[in-house]
Structures are given as C-alpha cells and as structure tokens.
Scaffold this active site. Structure first.
Site, short mmCIF file in Angstrom:
data_model
loop_
_atom_site.label_atom_id
_atom_site.label_comp_id
_atom_site.label_asym_id
_atom_site.label_seq_id
_atom_site.Cartn_x
_atom_site.Cartn_y
_atom_site.Cartn_z
N ASP A 188 -3.11 -2.19 -2.37
CA ASP A 188 -2.88 -2.67 -3.73
C ASP A 188 -3.88 -3.79 -4.00
OD1 ASP A 188 -1.12 -3.03 -6.23
OD2 ASP A 188 -1.16 -5.05 -5.37
N GLU A 272 -4.90 2.40 -5.28
CA GLU A 272 -4.45 2.58 -6.66
C GLU A 272 -5.64 2.80 -7.58
OE1 GLU A 272 -2.76 -0.82 -8.61
OE2 GLU A 272 -3.78 -2.23 -7.28
N CYS A 339 11.24 -0.15 -6.12
CA CYS A 339 11.65 -0.66 -4.82
C CYS A 339 11.08 0.24 -3.73
CB CYS A 339 13.17 -0.72 -4.72
SG CYS A 339 13.78 -1.31 -3.11
N CYS A 344 16.37 3.44 -1.53
CA CYS A 344 16.68 2.95 -2.88
C CYS A 344 15.75 3.58 -3.91
CB CYS A 344 16.60 1.43 -2.92
SG CYS A 344 16.98 0.72 -4.54
N CYS A 360 14.65 -6.41 -5.57
CA CYS A 360 15.32 -5.26 -6.17
C CYS A 360 16.70 -5.67 -6.68
CB CYS A 360 15.44 -4.12 -5.16
SG CYS A 360 16.23 -2.64 -5.82
N CYS A 363 19.46 -2.98 -4.65
CA CYS A 363 19.79 -3.07 -3.22
C CYS A 363 19.48 -4.44 -2.63
CB CYS A 363 19.02 -2.00 -2.43
SG CYS A 363 17.24 -2.28 -2.32
N ASP A 370 2.99 -7.72 -3.98
CA ASP A 370 1.80 -6.90 -3.71
C ASP A 370 2.02 -5.99 -2.51
OD1 ASP A 370 0.32 -8.02 -5.82
OD2 ASP A 370 -0.21 -9.75 -4.61
#
Length: 404
Positions: A188, A272, A339, A344, A360, A363, A370
């Site tokens: 990322d 990404e 998440c 989850c 999150c 959960c 990041d």
C-alpha cells in the site's frame, strides 16, 4: 532470458568537449524541430481524412538535402547516425500519437534550447577501461562507478544541469529461474508511510523535496531578483539546477534501494493501482468555477509527487521481470475501509478513524491503517490470481452492501 539494461555514467568533460557536445545536441534539436514543423504544416494543410505524416524514410532523404545546403551545412560536422536516430524517435512519437491503442500518447512538441536534449549513437562506439569512444568526438573519460556486463547496443549522451552523462545500453543473458523462493507480498502506497507491506513492516521514502524545499525557495528568490539572462542570473540558475538535481538523485536512489530489496525478496508483488496524474491534478479550477481547499490540495499534490509513486511502480515492473517474478496491480477500492480480518471483512468508512489508525466497528480489529490496506491488497491480488478479474470486480461492487 535476454534483457536490455542501461548503465549510466558521469562524463569527465573539458570546455572544448562541452562545446562539441553542445554542438551535437543543437544539431539534433534542429533536425527534430525542422522535421516536426514539416509534419505540422502538412497536417494543417490537408483534410482530416487525407492527413499523412512524412515518414522516416522520406525524412532521411530530406536530411541529405539539408546537409548539402549552405545554410544548414553545419549538420555535416555531426555524426549522421545520431541525426537519423533523432528522426526515428520523432517518427515513432508521431505515429504513437495517432495510435488508437495508445490514447495517452500526445503529439510531439518542439524542443527548446535550454532543456535537456540527448542524442544517441547506435554503433561505432567503443568502451575501454574508463574511456568511451564516440564517432566524430573521440575518446571521452568517465567516472567508472560500476562494471558493464553484456553486449553494448547503443550509447546515449545527455545533460543534467551542468553535468554530461553517458547511458550505455547493453544486452545481457539472465537466468531468473532460481533467483528467489516463492513469496508474496501486498503493498500500500501512502503519504505518512511511503510503502506499507502486508507483513507489517514499512519502507520510508527519502522525502527529498520536503527536506530541501527551504533551500530551494531561498535560491529561487535570489534568482528572481537578478536581471534575466545576465551573468549573475545564470550563476543563480546553476545553483537552482544543482538543488533540483540533488533532490531528484536522492529520491531516485531511495526508490532504487526499495524496489531492489522488494524484487530480490518476493516473487509475487501485489500493488494498488493508483492514477497519479489524476490524483495530483490542481484544484484551482477556473474563474467561473474556482476550486475549494486549493492550498491544502496543493500541499497534498506536493507530497504525492515527492514520494515518486510512478517511478516506484516503473522500477518494480522491470526488476520483477528481470528476476523472474510478477507484479500485479489491484483495484484499490475500499481497501482502506475493509477489515483485513479473514473472519470479518466488514466495510465502512467509520472503520478508519484517522490517517494512521484502523479500528473495525464490527469485530474490534485494531491495526495500522496502511498495514490493514496492504493486507486487503494482497487478498484482492490473490483473488484475481485464483478467480480472475470478473470475480474481483463482482466482489468490489457488492462491498457497499456491507456498510448497511
């Protein structure tokens, strides 16, 4: 596997040699501009359906006539093959601009005198020790910072600031089959953390512009107070160019270190997909529709460009190819809101409390934002590998339903 690779060296120049290199550079710039102007006039005169550019073969014939004329006889002093290479580059750039499969390619533009305009020797060159032989120039000494491996294909001479460089392109054989084990990683790219890996580690960028912007601003203020093109203005301009060169070199060196490390450690890299050009567009708007938060967007654009995301991706692509690995770009939609807990997968904008913290709301999974995004990128990349783009696109379209 055969690959093309370039070794770049700084030349040891004298005043006489620099004058010769400038003459070569000027002749190649003249040929580019004259041929481009000929094509522009031809395109403007003809109807759209009858538009045809002057191809390389015709331009090469015109080059012989230009050399024979009295006004442009200076072209005889320059090695003919460098001029031919310039015409080939122009021909390719012009044809690419009309290629519907390359919509981002733009029509070539005229070259200006004070810009960096290189020229290329396709053959006739020699490299011996710390010297390079260039046709019609002679032997040139250079700083031999690394050994050359492979067969020399061409040599490109360019200028950056006050320094001249030689990029020696070679063809070499590599065996990528046993270079590294099978390992995968998700990446990322961000502002606070330049490179976040899915294993929880971070690679920090150089931030060279941020560290040197005050020094650059001071030098630019001094230059602005000088009479343009005066002797003192030229001295100040050289100072500004040196700072720009320093910023660029620091950034490139750090990106080379990061990409070399990643390509040597991981066989599959998932990154990404970011449209840097769109992300760094100005927010100033127009007189009719002025933009909002212009100062904040300007600062964000500066940070994005200082990270060198495009160069990071470009280097990873060819280094993974050299080492037998793969680089897969992944749609980054919702990766910062989802998440990463495999049990989850809850997606909501509220999960990301701030720039650096992910928590999150379903959960309670707590992690660096990041790192969480990089884990989602890895999972999405593996899904593409296993099921294809259609399956990934379907899952992304369904994600907003999880917010309800």
């Amino acid at each position: 596997m055969l690959i093309r690779k370039a070794y770049k060296y700084k030349l040891k120049t004298t005043l006489e040699l620099e004058e010769t290199l400038r003459r070569f550079e000027g002749a190649n710039r003249f040929v580019w501009n004259k041929a481009l102007g000929l094509n522009k006039r031809r395109l403007d005169r003809h109807e759209k359906k009858d538009r045809k550019i002057v191809g390389y073969n015709d331009l090469a014939g015109l080059l012989k006539l230009w050399k024979q004329s009295e006004d442009w006889s200076f072209l005889k002093d320059v090695h003919s093959q460098t001029l031919q290479q310039t015409l080939k580059d122009l021909d390719k750039a012009t044809r690419d601009a009309f290629n519907p499969r390359q919509p981002l390619k733009q029509f070539p533009v005229f070259k200006r005198k004070h810009e960096s305009n290189g020229f290329r020797f396709p053959q006739g060159t020699k490299v011996l020790g710390n010297r390079i032989f260039l046709p019609k120039i002679g032997w040139v000494r250079y700083f031999n910072s690394q050994r050359i491996h492979g067969t020399i294909k061409n040599i490109t001479i360019s200028k950056n600031g006050k320094n001249w460089f030689a990029a020696i392109q070679v063809e070499q054989e590599i065996n990528p089959d046993c270079i590294k084990p099978h390992k995968e990683i998700g990446i990322d790219l961000g502002i606070s953390k330049n490179v976040a890996l899915s294993n929880g580690t971070f690679l920090e960028g150089a931030r060279s512009f941020k560290k040197n912007k005050d020094l650059l601003a001071k030098a630019q203020r001094k230059m602005s107070k000088k009479v343009r093109f005066s002797a003192n203005w030229k001295k100040s301009n050289i100072r500004v160019q040196k700072i720009h060169e320093k910023i660029s070199n620091i950034r490139k060196d750090r990106i080379h270190w990061m990409t070399s490390f990643l390509s040597s450690q991981y066989s599959e890299i998932y990154l990404e997909e970011l449209r840097v050009k769109n992300m760094s567009k100005s927010a100033s708007g127009t007189l009719e529709k002025p933009g909002r938060n212009v100062a904040q967007k300007k600062g964000l654009n500066r940070e994005i460009l200082d990270q060198g995301w495009f160069e990071f991706k470009r280097q990873l692509i060819y280094k993974q190819d050299w080492s037998g690995g793969t680089l897969q770009t992944v749609n980054a939609a919702y990766t910062s809101q989802r998440c990463s807990n495999s049990q989850c997968g809850y997606t909501a904008s509220e999960n990301r409390e701030n720039q650096s913290v992910f928590c999150c709301k379903k959960c309670g999974h707590f992690e660096n934002a990041d790192t969480n995004a990089s884990k989602n990128i890895l999972a999405a990349g593996l899904a593409v590998f296993a099921c294809g783009e259609v399956a990934l696109a379907t899952s992304l379209k369904q994600e907003p339903l999880a917010v309800i």
